[in-house]
Design a protein around this motif. Structure first.
Motif, PDB file in Angstrom:
ATOM      1  N   GLU A 155       0.832  -0.987  -0.031  1.00  0.00           N
ATOM      2  CA  GLU A 155      -0.009  -0.030  -0.055  1.00  0.00           C
ATOM      3  C   GLU A 155       0.878   1.261   0.088  1.00  0.00           C
ATOM      4  O   GLU A 155       0.392   2.402  -0.140  1.00  0.00           O
ATOM      5  CB  GLU A 155      -1.140   0.030   1.190  1.00  0.00           C
ATOM      6  CG  GLU A 155      -1.971  -0.974   1.303  1.00  0.00           C
ATOM      7  CD  GLU A 155      -3.275  -0.211   0.312  1.00  0.00           C
ATOM      8  OE1 GLU A 155      -3.512   0.891   0.118  1.00  0.00           O
ATOM      9  OE2 GLU A 155      -3.930  -1.220  -0.170  1.00  0.00           O
ATOM     10  N   GLY A 156       2.073   1.203   0.207  1.00  0.00           N
ATOM     11  CA  GLY A 156       3.152   2.245   0.081  1.00  0.00           C
ATOM     12  C   GLY A 156       3.455   2.889   1.414  1.00  0.00           C
ATOM     13  O   GLY A 156       4.065   3.864   1.418  1.00  0.00           O
ATOM     14  N   TYR A 157       3.396   1.859   2.459  1.00  0.00           N
ATOM     15  CA  TYR A 157       3.736   2.616   3.825  1.00  0.00           C
ATOM     16  C   TYR A 157       5.071   1.937   4.111  1.00  0.00           C
ATOM     17  O   TYR A 157       5.173   0.849   4.412  1.00  0.00           O
ATOM     18  CB  TYR A 157       2.863   1.980   4.775  1.00  0.00           C
ATOM     19  CG  TYR A 157       1.310   2.416   4.746  1.00  0.00           C
ATOM     20  CD1 TYR A 157       1.025   3.725   4.336  1.00  0.00           C
ATOM     21  CD2 TYR A 157       0.232   1.339   4.580  1.00  0.00           C
ATOM     22  CE1 TYR A 157      -0.255   4.150   3.934  1.00  0.00           C
ATOM     23  CE2 TYR A 157      -1.170   1.986   4.246  1.00  0.00           C
ATOM     24  CZ  TYR A 157      -1.163   3.270   4.216  1.00  0.00           C
ATOM     25  OH  TYR A 157      -2.712   3.862   3.846  1.00  0.00           O
ATOM     26  N   ASP A 158       6.002   2.984   3.812  1.00  0.00           N
ATOM     27  CA  ASP A 158       7.352   2.362   3.833  1.00  0.00           C
ATOM     28  C   ASP A 158       7.943   2.225   5.297  1.00  0.00           C
ATOM     29  O   ASP A 158       9.005   1.290   5.401  1.00  0.00           O
ATOM     30  CB  ASP A 158       8.470   3.328   3.010  1.00  0.00           C
ATOM     31  CG  ASP A 158       7.903   3.524   1.553  1.00  0.00           C
ATOM     32  OD1 ASP A 158       7.416   2.588   1.088  1.00  0.00           O
ATOM     33  OD2 ASP A 158       8.354   4.337   0.886  1.00  0.00           O
ATOM     34  N   ASN A 159       7.805   3.174   6.032  1.00  0.00           N
ATOM     35  CA  ASN A 159       8.033   3.129   7.518  1.00  0.00           C
ATOM     36  C   ASN A 159       7.489   1.903   8.390  1.00  0.00           C
ATOM     37  O   ASN A 159       7.052   2.332   9.394  1.00  0.00           O
ATOM     38  CB  ASN A 159       8.244   4.500   8.157  1.00  0.00           C
ATOM     39  CG  ASN A 159       9.191   5.538   7.742  1.00  0.00           C
ATOM     40  OD1 ASN A 159       9.914   5.087   6.991  1.00  0.00           O
ATOM     41  ND2 ASN A 159       8.758   6.799   8.034  1.00  0.00           N
ATOM     42  N   PHE A 160       7.509   0.837   7.721  1.00  0.00           N
ATOM     43  CA  PHE A 160       6.571  -0.098   8.644  1.00  0.00           C
ATOM     44  C   PHE A 160       7.567  -1.558   8.692  1.00  0.00           C
ATOM     45  O   PHE A 160       7.808  -1.912   7.321  1.00  0.00           O
ATOM     46  CB  PHE A 160       5.342  -0.623   7.560  1.00  0.00           C
ATOM     47  CG  PHE A 160       4.305  -1.272   8.085  1.00  0.00           C
ATOM     48  CD1 PHE A 160       3.244  -0.530   8.744  1.00  0.00           C
ATOM     49  CD2 PHE A 160       4.339  -2.503   8.308  1.00  0.00           C
ATOM     50  CE1 PHE A 160       2.198  -1.491   9.173  1.00  0.00           C
ATOM     51  CE2 PHE A 160       3.129  -3.481   8.799  1.00  0.00           C
ATOM     52  CZ  PHE A 160       2.279  -2.886   9.440  1.00  0.00           C
ATOM     53  N   TYR A 161       7.771  -2.062   9.650  1.00  0.00           N
ATOM     54  CA  TYR A 161       8.584  -3.089   9.709  1.00  0.00           C
ATOM     55  C   TYR A 161       7.759  -4.091  10.810  1.00  0.00           C
ATOM     56  O   TYR A 161       7.183  -3.951  11.697  1.00  0.00           O
ATOM     57  CB  TYR A 161       9.983  -2.758  10.785  1.00  0.00           C
ATOM     58  CG  TYR A 161      10.561  -1.737   9.914  1.00  0.00           C
ATOM     59  CD1 TYR A 161      11.481  -2.089   9.034  1.00  0.00           C
ATOM     60  CD2 TYR A 161      10.533  -0.404  10.227  1.00  0.00           C
ATOM     61  CE1 TYR A 161      12.439  -1.201   8.311  1.00  0.00           C
ATOM     62  CE2 TYR A 161      11.220   0.785   9.394  1.00  0.00           C
ATOM     63  CZ  TYR A 161      12.253   0.129   8.469  1.00  0.00           C
ATOM     64  OH  TYR A 161      12.861   1.102   8.022  1.00  0.00           O
ATOM     65  N   GLY A 162       8.016  -5.438  10.022  1.00  0.00           N
ATOM     66  CA  GLY A 162       7.168  -6.552  10.913  1.00  0.00           C
ATOM     67  C   GLY A 162       8.356  -7.082  11.694  1.00  0.00           C
ATOM     68  O   GLY A 162       9.538  -7.214  11.532  1.00  0.00           O
ATOM     69  N   ILE A 163       7.788  -7.408  13.328  1.00  0.00           N
ATOM     70  CA  ILE A 163       8.449  -7.967  14.238  1.00  0.00           C
ATOM     71  C   ILE A 163       7.879  -9.160  14.600  1.00  0.00           C
ATOM     72  O   ILE A 163       6.855  -9.268  14.497  1.00  0.00           O
ATOM     73  CB  ILE A 163       8.832  -6.920  15.430  1.00  0.00           C
ATOM     74  CG1 ILE A 163       7.316  -6.485  16.005  1.00  0.00           C
ATOM     75  CG2 ILE A 163       9.628  -5.855  15.048  1.00  0.00           C
ATOM     76  CD1 ILE A 163       7.537  -5.521  17.042  1.00  0.00           C
ATOM     77  N   CYS A 164       8.616  -9.908  15.505  1.00  0.00           N
ATOM     78  CA  CYS A 164       8.079 -11.277  15.965  1.00  0.00           C
ATOM     79  C   CYS A 164       9.132 -11.707  17.128  1.00  0.00           C
ATOM     80  O   CYS A 164      10.330 -11.386  16.859  1.00  0.00           O
ATOM     81  CB  CYS A 164       8.199 -12.309  14.807  1.00  0.00           C
ATOM     82  SG  CYS A 164       7.580 -14.168  15.405  1.00  0.00           S
ATOM     83  N   ASP A 165       8.649 -12.311  18.141  1.00  0.00           N
ATOM     84  CA  ASP A 165       9.429 -12.598  19.153  1.00  0.00           C
ATOM     85  C   ASP A 165       9.985 -14.206  18.978  1.00  0.00           C
ATOM     86  O   ASP A 165      10.720 -14.565  19.916  1.00  0.00           O
ATOM     87  CB  ASP A 165       8.771 -12.373  20.577  1.00  0.00           C
ATOM     88  CG  ASP A 165       7.456 -13.092  20.548  1.00  0.00           C
ATOM     89  OD1 ASP A 165       6.923 -13.889  19.625  1.00  0.00           O
ATOM     90  OD2 ASP A 165       6.879 -13.078  21.427  1.00  0.00           O
ATOM     91  N   GLY A 166       9.549 -14.773  17.909  1.00  0.00           N
ATOM     92  CA  GLY A 166      10.041 -16.090  17.742  1.00  0.00           C
ATOM     93  C   GLY A 166      11.472 -16.367  17.664  1.00  0.00           C
ATOM     94  O   GLY A 166      12.165 -17.013  18.398  1.00  0.00           O
TER      95      GLY A 166
END
Length: 458
Positions: free
Chosen positions: A157-168
């Motif tokens: 969608e064009g949202y560049d300042n977006f990072y996926g995080i996971c505690d695994g």
């Protein structure tokens, strides 16, 4: 600086607030807001979080609200951890998939798709508010599951300042650190793949490669999440495995164990959370905080003991040494918050560090598109996040990555465009479904079950 948590009424929020409060001064964070649209849960778990934060860092300006605009206004950093439809929708996801003999795990395959159907539109709605009300360039760390797929859709969608995080991955590396009897910050790893579909091809301590000795250590298969796997498989692959690969490498065992038990993890969590919420609602949390904290910790221990227990057939219980207040205030298990805060530290203080994140590929893994979201070790240098170069991946791993990545591309497109035909194609190519007729039936049932959250699709 201001940090906002969207979904601050979640049951894990008190641990999240403790970690944020403990590190707030070092990260120059002086204002924190936990927002949730469920006022009942916010007044319980959000209030517990606020009191915990006041114990750990009394000077921190910490408040809770049901107003997303108030939460996001002038925020520098945002963590999203929402569950649209709550635990009841999760149970529906699982049961609908199992009806067709397909795994319904909430982040993987059919169940993950159903959760994404509800999560992605809501995350995009919040991100529009971030653009409107938060600081220019505000950074979002997404923990909303399925994290990798949600991150793919948001980036598309064009949202560049977006990072996926996971505690695994970070939690697994903490297990490896205990195995090696070293501090976790001494470990440098090379992780690659997709969220909940990743492998560790290197683990170094002070520059020395330790992977071989780890793979030959019997404790790897007793004291870490790799106990889920046949040791011969792990050794043959020559890599450490993300625990969620269990659903791919031992999928028939997972389904058989769930059917034999007659109860899904979602149903277990629904029951635990309902009992915990009821017990805490009968307590004056502000005036009887220690009692509330003890009840909270006891139920959270039940949740922790249920992790992967049904699917793996391992119902062993890890006894808790204490349910006292100190357990909550001094927990060193930073989980997904530790990942986000570590990246924030690199961005704010310019500290060179690394973290395992879901980010655009940008040439990291050969054979994938630049905009494909992957889970990979990233270096944070001069405030910028860059994935390490992985290069060519062995065929066994790459075949699975390619197939699940194709599913994620199609799933993200289907959900963004509310297109049922593309949704069917997405599940049809997923290795845990791989059937047009099954995919068509599952998508139909999910569209009906979750209509109140997702509306009409074409």
């Amino acid at each position: 600086m201001k940090l906002a948590v969207i979904g601050g009424g979640g049951v894990r929020s008190p641990f999240l607030s403790q970690i944020i409060a403990r590190r707030a001064k070092a990260l120059k964070i002086n204002k924190v807001v936990f927002m949730d649209n469920d006022e009942c849960k916010l007044n319980i778990y959000g209030m517990l979080s606020k009191i915990v934060a006041s114990y750990v860092e009394p000077d921190l300006d910490f408040f809770i609200t049901t107003d997303p605009v108030e939460a996001l206004r002038d925020a520098d950093f945002i963590i999203t951890t929402i569950r649209v439809g709550g635990d009841a929708a999760r149970v529906q996801d699982e049961r609908i998939a199992l009806k067709y003999g397909v795994l319904g795990q909430e982040t993987t395959g059919a169940g993950g798709f159903a959760m994404a159907m509800r999560s992605i539109p809501e995350i995009i709605r919040y991100f529009k508010m971030v653009r409107k009300y938060s600081k220019p360039g505000a950074v979002v760390f997404n923990f909303t599951n399925p994290s990798g797929l949600v991150t793919q859709a948001a980036r598309d969608e064009g949202y560049d300042n977006f990072y996926g995080i996971c505690d695994g991955p970070s939690g697994f590396l903490q297990e490896i650190a205990r195995l090696l009897n070293v501090k976790s910050e001494k470990i440098h790893s090379e992780c690659f793949g997709l969220n909940h579909l990743s492998w560790f091809r290197s683990v170094k301590v002070d520059g020395k490669e330790m992977l071989g000795s780890i793979l030959s250590n019997p404790l790897l298969f007793r004291e870490t999440e790799n106990k889920l796997f046949d040791p011969e498989l792990v050794k043959d692959l020559g890599m450490l495995l993300n625990g969620y690969l269990y659903y791919y490498y031992h999928r028939e065992k997972a389904i058989d164990n769930i059917n034999r038990t007659g109860r899904t993890r979602g149903e277990t969590i629904l029951d635990i959370n309902a009992k915990m919420t009821k017990a805490l609602s009968e307590i004056d949390i502000q005036n009887d905080f220690e009692h509330a904290a003890g009840i909270y910790l006891e139920f959270m221990e039940q949740r922790n003991n249920s992790y992967m227990a049904i699917e793996s057939g391992n119902q062993s219980v890890n006894p808790a040494s204490s349910y006292g207040l100190e357990t909550l205030l001094n927990s060193q298990d930073e989980g997904y918050a530790g990942v986000a805060l570590g990246v924030i530290e690199g961005m704010v203080n310019g500290k060179n560090t690394e973290a395992i994140l879901s980010v655009p590929n940008h040439g990291s893994i050969d054979g994938l598109e630049d905009q494909d979201i992957i889970e990979v070790t990233c270096q944070i240098r001069e405030g910028r996040v860059k994935p390490i170069k992985i290069g060519k991946v062995p065929d066994i791993q790459m075949s699975l990555i390619r197939q699940v990545k194709l599913y994620e591309r199609l799933a993200a497109k289907a959900i963004r465009e509310r297109d049922s035909k593309t949704a069917i194609h997405a599940l049809m190519v997923h290795p845990l479904v791989q059937s047009y007729s099954l995919a068509k039936s599952i998508v139909h049932d999910y569209l009906e079950a979750h209509h109140r959250y997702i509306g009409d699709w074409t």
